[in-house]
Write a protein that holds these residues in place. Structure first.
Motif, short mmCIF file in Angstrom:
data_model
loop_
_atom_site.label_atom_id
_atom_site.label_comp_id
_atom_site.label_asym_id
_atom_site.label_seq_id
_atom_site.Cartn_x
_atom_site.Cartn_y
_atom_site.Cartn_z
N GLU B 100 33.12 21.33 1.62
CA GLU B 100 32.78 19.95 1.24
C GLU B 100 32.43 19.08 2.43
OE1 GLU B 100 35.40 18.15 -1.58
OE2 GLU B 100 34.59 16.14 -1.24
N VAL B 101 31.40 18.26 2.22
CA VAL B 101 31.04 17.24 3.19
C VAL B 101 31.43 15.89 2.60
CG1 VAL B 101 28.66 17.18 2.31
CG2 VAL B 101 29.16 16.24 4.57
N MET B 102 32.18 15.11 3.35
CA MET B 102 32.68 13.83 2.84
C MET B 102 32.02 12.63 3.51
SD MET B 102 36.74 14.54 2.69
CE MET B 102 37.10 12.80 2.44
N ALA B 103 31.29 12.88 4.59
CA ALA B 103 30.76 11.74 5.34
C ALA B 103 29.44 12.13 5.98
CB ALA B 103 31.75 11.32 6.43
N VAL B 104 28.57 11.15 6.11
CA VAL B 104 27.26 11.39 6.69
C VAL B 104 27.38 12.02 8.08
CG1 VAL B 104 25.17 10.24 7.56
CG2 VAL B 104 26.19 9.54 5.37
N GLU B 105 28.35 11.54 8.83
CA GLU B 105 28.48 12.03 10.21
C GLU B 105 28.92 13.49 10.27
OE1 GLU B 105 31.42 9.57 12.08
OE2 GLU B 105 33.05 10.47 10.95
N GLN B 106 29.41 14.03 9.13
CA GLN B 106 29.83 15.44 9.13
C GLN B 106 28.68 16.39 8.76
OE1 GLN B 106 32.80 15.24 6.09
NE2 GLN B 106 34.28 14.13 7.35
N VAL B 107 27.59 15.85 8.26
CA VAL B 107 26.55 16.70 7.68
C VAL B 107 26.05 17.74 8.68
CG1 VAL B 107 24.19 16.73 6.77
CG2 VAL B 107 25.82 15.00 5.96
N GLU B 108 25.77 17.30 9.88
CA GLU B 108 25.18 18.23 10.85
C GLU B 108 26.14 19.36 11.20
OE1 GLU B 108 23.40 16.26 14.17
OE2 GLU B 108 23.21 18.13 15.33
N ALA B 109 27.37 19.00 11.48
CA ALA B 109 28.35 20.03 11.86
C ALA B 109 28.58 21.01 10.72
CB ALA B 109 29.67 19.37 12.27
N ILE B 110 28.65 20.51 9.51
CA ILE B 110 28.89 21.41 8.38
C ILE B 110 27.67 22.28 8.12
CG2 ILE B 110 29.40 21.51 5.91
CD1 ILE B 110 31.20 19.07 6.28
N ALA B 111 26.50 21.69 8.24
CA ALA B 111 25.28 22.48 8.04
C ALA B 111 25.18 23.60 9.08
CB ALA B 111 24.05 21.57 8.09
N ASP B 112 25.75 23.37 10.24
CA ASP B 112 25.73 24.42 11.28
C ASP B 112 26.66 25.58 10.93
OD1 ASP B 112 23.91 23.16 12.86
OD2 ASP B 112 25.37 22.32 14.27
N CYS B 113 27.74 25.29 10.24
CA CYS B 113 28.77 26.31 10.00
C CYS B 113 28.72 26.91 8.60
CB CYS B 113 30.15 25.71 10.21
SG CYS B 113 30.51 25.29 11.93
N ALA B 114 28.22 26.16 7.62
CA ALA B 114 28.31 26.61 6.23
C ALA B 114 26.93 26.98 5.69
CB ALA B 114 28.93 25.53 5.38
N ASP B 115 26.95 27.80 4.66
CA ASP B 115 25.70 28.20 4.01
C ASP B 115 25.33 27.26 2.89
OD1 ASP B 115 25.24 30.97 5.32
OD2 ASP B 115 27.37 30.93 4.78
N MET B 116 26.31 26.46 2.45
CA MET B 116 26.08 25.52 1.35
C MET B 116 27.06 24.37 1.55
SD MET B 116 26.38 26.40 -2.71
CE MET B 116 25.08 25.82 -3.80
N LEU B 117 26.58 23.15 1.28
CA LEU B 117 27.42 21.96 1.43
C LEU B 117 27.81 21.45 0.05
CD1 LEU B 117 25.39 22.08 3.97
CD2 LEU B 117 26.15 19.72 4.34
N GLN B 118 29.05 21.16 -0.11
CA GLN B 118 29.52 20.63 -1.38
C GLN B 118 29.68 19.13 -1.31
OE1 GLN B 118 32.95 22.56 -3.35
NE2 GLN B 118 33.83 20.52 -3.55
N ILE B 119 29.13 18.43 -2.33
CA ILE B 119 29.42 17.01 -2.53
C ILE B 119 30.49 16.96 -3.62
CG2 ILE B 119 28.51 14.79 -3.29
CD1 ILE B 119 27.17 15.50 -0.78
N GLY B 120 31.63 16.42 -3.31
CA GLY B 120 32.73 16.40 -4.26
C GLY B 120 32.59 15.33 -5.32
N SER B 121 33.45 15.42 -6.33
CA SER B 121 33.39 14.51 -7.47
C SER B 121 33.47 13.06 -7.06
CB SER B 121 34.56 14.79 -8.40
OG SER B 121 34.40 16.04 -8.99
N ARG B 122 34.35 12.75 -6.13
CA ARG B 122 34.55 11.34 -5.75
C ARG B 122 33.32 10.78 -5.05
NH1 ARG B 122 38.85 14.34 -5.06
NH2 ARG B 122 40.93 13.68 -5.70
#
Lengths: 284, 284, 284, 284
Positions: B100-122
Motif C-alpha cells: 500500500e501507498v499512503m502518501a504522494v511522497e511514498q510513490v517513488e520509493a514504493i514503485a521502486d520496490c513493488a510490482d503493484m501499488l495498492q490504494i487502500g479504502s481510506r
C-alpha cells in the motif's frame, strides 16, 4: 477510546475554545456561524456573499478553492487564484475564512491565505494530510468521514493533535444511509456524544447533511439546540447557478434570515450569538 | 456514469488484462491469487510466508510497509525497511509483490520496490494520491472505499487513468453495514456489476470483508464463482500473533489449502488457476 | 447468541435437512432450486412457468398470492384465488410450492395449499406471525429482514421453533445499503456464518438482493459456491410485463439456463443438483 | 410519493392535529410530551411514574404491556394485566396512555384500555396490523421502521388512513447505522422532511435512537427545535433495574428536569408547552 489521549475530556467541565483570530474563537459561550458558497467561482461572487453576510451575525466565510469532486472531469476549483480571492475578500470585510486543503503540498499556500484549514470528509483518514496539518499552527476544521465511527473521527483528531497542532474543531456533516430522500443523515447524537467525549468544539454542517435547502434552517436550529458550537452553511448569490451542490445552497437572504432566527434558540440553551459579524469593509 | 470515459466497457467482450510482470497479468482466463500478512513484521516472517506459498498456485505476495491505522499510537508499519524486505523476498521467490501507498511522497520509493501499488479504502478518494499514481506506469490495485458507491469507485479509477496510468485493478473489500458479526459485508453484486460496467479486472478481498478467518475460504469460492479475476487474502505464519488484523488472518497451511480448493470452482466458470506460482527460490 | 437454544449448531457436523415432501428435502447434499414469478398473475402464467421449469433441475415453484406492497394502492395479489392456482399447478407438474404468508388469519389456508410457507423480510420480526407458523408442521422459509442482524435473524427462527415447528429454512435476500446501483446487497458472509452458527439449511435469494436480472446468474453461482443449500429466483414468461419487480425477473429460458450452469459449481463444492425436477405432468 | 393520497400536505399551511382526548391533541401549537417506562412491570411502578410526572408538563404516559423482544425467552410483557394497570393509572392521574399493539387479535383489548395505540418499528410494514388499526377510531402512533425509507414510512401511514382511520401520528425513533456508539441514529432530517411532505403530526423518540440516557436531553431539545410536535421518552423509577432498555431510561427526576428545560426551546420556535399535565389524581 483508550487512545484518545489528547482529545479526551478530562473532567466534565473540560472544554477548549479554539482561537481563529484575535477576536474570534470557536467553542466559547458564543455560537460561531460560518457561511459561503460551496466553491469560489469569482471575485464578484465572493464579494457579493461577504457584503451580504458581513452585517449579520455570521462571522466567518467559507468557500472551496480546491474541490474534491467524484469525477475528474468536473470543475476542480479555481485553485490558488481562488485562495487569493478568498483572502482578499475576507480581509476587506474583516471576516476570517476557512477553505479545504486536499493535499500536503497545498498546506503552506492555504495556511498563508486562510484563517482555518478544512479537512474534508473524504480525507478524514488521509493520515499523511492529518500529520501535515498537525505541523502547522493554524486551526483545522476536521469533517467526519461519510461512514466514520465516532472512534475513527476522534482518532483522526488525535493524529492532528499528536503531530503538534492542538487547534482542532470537529464537524458533523451527515453520514451515509439507505434513504435517498436526504443526501445524508445529520447525526446529532454524534454531536452530543462528541461534546461529552472530547474537549474540542463541535460544529454541524446541515447543508451537506440534508442536500436540500428547504431542510437546512430547521436542522440548523436542531444543531444549536443540542449543543453544537457553531454551524457551517452553504449559500450562494444565485443558488440555482452554483457550479456545485446547487440543490443545497441557501440564497443570501435565506442565509441571513436563518442567522437572525438563531439567537432565540441559542439563548434557550444558554448560548449567545453576536449581533453582527464585522465592522464595515474598507476596500478590496 | 456518464463520465466513465476510460473505465467504461465499450462492448460486451471488452476486457483489459493488466500486466504485473512479463509473466503475470491480472484479468486473463487465469485467476490470480495474492496472499501475505497484513503488515510486514520482519524478514523472517516474510521469508516464512513466501517459502510456504511459492510452491502453491498463489502467485503474488502482499504485505504492508506503511499501515493506515485508526490510532496514531498503533504500529504504523516498518516503512522503507519493510519495502526492502518485501522487494528482496519477492525477488528471491520470484513472486511479484503489492503493497500500500499512503502518501504522494511514498510513490517513488514504493514503485521502486513493488510490482503493484495498492490504494487502500481510506484513500479511495484521496484525489491527490490518485493523480500521483496516475503518473507512474506501475499497476495500481484500487480498493473500494468503506462506503463508496459504485460510481464513486469507478470514478476513482477514472482519476488514475485520466492522469495517464491505464493499469488499474479494482478490488471489492467489503462495505460498512449495521451488523457487527462480520467486520464488513462483501458486496459480490458489486463485483458482478463492475465486470459488466468496466473493462478493468476486479478482484476480491474476503479477509477484510469478513474479519473472521473461518469465513474466508467460503467467501473466496463465492468470489471466484461470480467472476472475480483474483483474490487478495491475509495469512500469517502465526495468525494469532499478527500485529494487526489477527482475527482474520489464515495460517499458511489454511492459505495453501484454500488455494488448492479453488481450481475446481475456477474450472466451473471457465477459468483456470496455475498449478504453482513460481520456480524455486535462488537466494535472499 | 446465548438464546439460540434450538437453532444453534451443537457440533461441527450438526445439520438438519428439512423435508418438503416425501421426495424432497432442503439441506441435503443436493442443492434445491426454487423458481417462479414474484406474483401469481393468472393460471396461464403459472402453467407456462411450471411447464417450462418442470423438465429442468428446478424442483420447487414460488409465487405470491398475498403480496406485501409499499403502497396500499398497488396490486396486492390474487389472494385465495392465487393459492388455488398455485396448488393446482404444483400438483399437475409435481412441483412443491412455496408462497408468502402475511397474516395469522392466512396461515391455515396457505398451509392447505402450499408445501412451504414463506415469512417475508418485512415480517421477520412479526412475532405474532412467527408464533402462528410455529404451531403448524409445514416447513417455513424465513427471510432475513432488510436490516436484521444475524442474531435477530436466528432469534426469529428460534421463535418459530420454540413454538413447536422445527422445520425452518433460512433465506438471505439482501440487506439495505447506501448504494443504489443494486437494490440491496447480497450478504454471502451471512450465509457462511449462518451455516456455521446454526444447523438449519440456508438458501439465498439473488433476485431481491440484486434487483437487476443481469446480476442474478453470477450471484447464484456465488451463493452455491459459498455453501448455500439452495436458491430462490424470480422468473416470468414475459419479465417486462411482470406486475411487480419486473426489473429483476429472469425470462424462463434464462432461468433454465441458469439452472443448467449450476451443477459444475455444485460439484466443485461437493454438492449435487438433480438432473430434472419432476416426472411429466398428468393434467391440471 | 405519488401514492401519498391521504397523507400528503395539500398546501404549505395544511396540518392536522390528532385529538387524543377531549382536552389533548397532538399537532397543535402546544408540544406534547409522552413519558414512561419501556415495559409495564407492576402497578407500583406505574403509580410511581405517574405520580412523579403528573405535576410536570408531561401529558401522556407510555408503557409496554406486549413487548416485542428479539429473543422468545426474554420477558414478553405483562399482557392484559399490564393493560389494566396502565388504564387504571392513567385514569387516576388523568393522563392519557399509549401502548404498543403487536397483533391483530390485541387491537380490541388495547383500544379498550389505551387512548392511543402504538405500532412499533418492527411492525411498520405488518400490513395486516396496519389495516386492523385502520378500522378503529383510536389514534395510532406509527413508529418508523429501523431501515424504512421516508416513502415506506409515509405509505405505512397511508395503509392506516386508507383503511378508514385518519388519526395517525408519525414517530421518528432512530435508524440503523454502522456506528455502535449510539444504538441508532436519530434522523431529524426525516422529521423536518415529514413535516413538509405530510400534514400529520411528527414526534421523536430520542431514547430508542440514542440508547444512552446521557444523550436523551440534548436530542430532545434538538427535536423540538427542528419542528417535532412532541417527544416520547423512556423513564423509570429505578432505571438500572428496568427489565428492558435499562441503559436508555431516564430517572424520574431527570425526566421532569428535561421537561422543565423545554419551554424555552419551544418558545424559540413559536411553540408552547403546558405548565402541568393534569389535575391532581383522585384515586386508583
Amino acid at each position: 477510546m483508550k487512545d484518545a489521549r489528547l482529545t479526551r475530556k478530562q473532567t466534565p467541565s473540560h472544554t477548549s475554545a479554539i482561537a481563529i483570530t484575535d477576536r474570534l474563537a470557536i467553542g466559547t459561550e458564543a455560537i460561531t456561524l460560518i457561511a459561503g458558497p460551496c466553491a469560489i467561482e469569482s471575485r464578484e461572487q465572493m464579494e457579493a456573499v461577504a457584503a451580504h453576510l458581513a452585517p449579520s451575525p455570521i462571522q466567518m466565510l467559507r468557500g472551496g478553492a480546491f474541490k474534491p469532486r467524484t469525477s475528474p472531469y468536473s470543475f476542480q476549483g479555481l485553485g490558488r487564484a481562488g485562495l487569493e480571492i478568498m483572502r482578499d475578500v475576507g480581509r476587506a470585510y474583516d471576516m476570517p475564512v476557512v477553505t479545504e486543503v486536499m493535499a500536503v503540498e497545498q498546506v503552506e499556500a492555504i495556511a498563508d491565505c486562510a484563517d482555518m484549514l478544512q479537512i474534508g470528509s473524504r480525507n478524514m483518514q488521509n493520515f499523511d494530510l492529518l500529520k501535515a496539518v498537525g505541523q502547522i499552527e493554524k486551526p483545522v476544521l476536521l469533517k467526519r468521514g461519510l461512514a466514520a465511527t465516532l472512534e475513527e473521527f476522534v482518532m483522526a483528531a488525535e493524529y492532528i493533535m499528536s503531530s503538534g497542532n492542538p487547534n482542532v474543531v470537529l464537524c458533523e456533516r451527515g453520514i451515509r444511509s439507505f434513504d435517498t430522500y436526504t443526501r445524508n443523515v445529520l447525526d446529532l447524537g454524534a454531536v452530543v456524544a462528541l461534546k461529552q467525549l472530547t474537549h474540542l468544539p463541535v460544529i454541524a454542517d446541515p447543508s451537506h447533511a440534508a442536500g436540500r435547502r428547504e431542510l437546512v434552517a430547521s436542522l440548523s436550529k436542531a444543531a444549536i439546540a443540542c449543543g453544537a458550537d457553531g454551524l457551517i452553511v452553504e449559500c450562494h448569490p444565485e443558488p440555482d447557478r452554483s457550479v456545485s451542490d446547487a440543490r443545497q445552497a441557501l440564497s443570501l437572504d435565506a442565509m441571513t434570515a436563518l442567522a437572525d432566527s438563531l439567537p432565540a434558540i441559542a439563548a434557550a440553551v444558554g448560548r449567545t450569538l453576536p449581533a453582527t459579524s464585522a465592522p464595515l469593509p474598507v476596500a478590496v
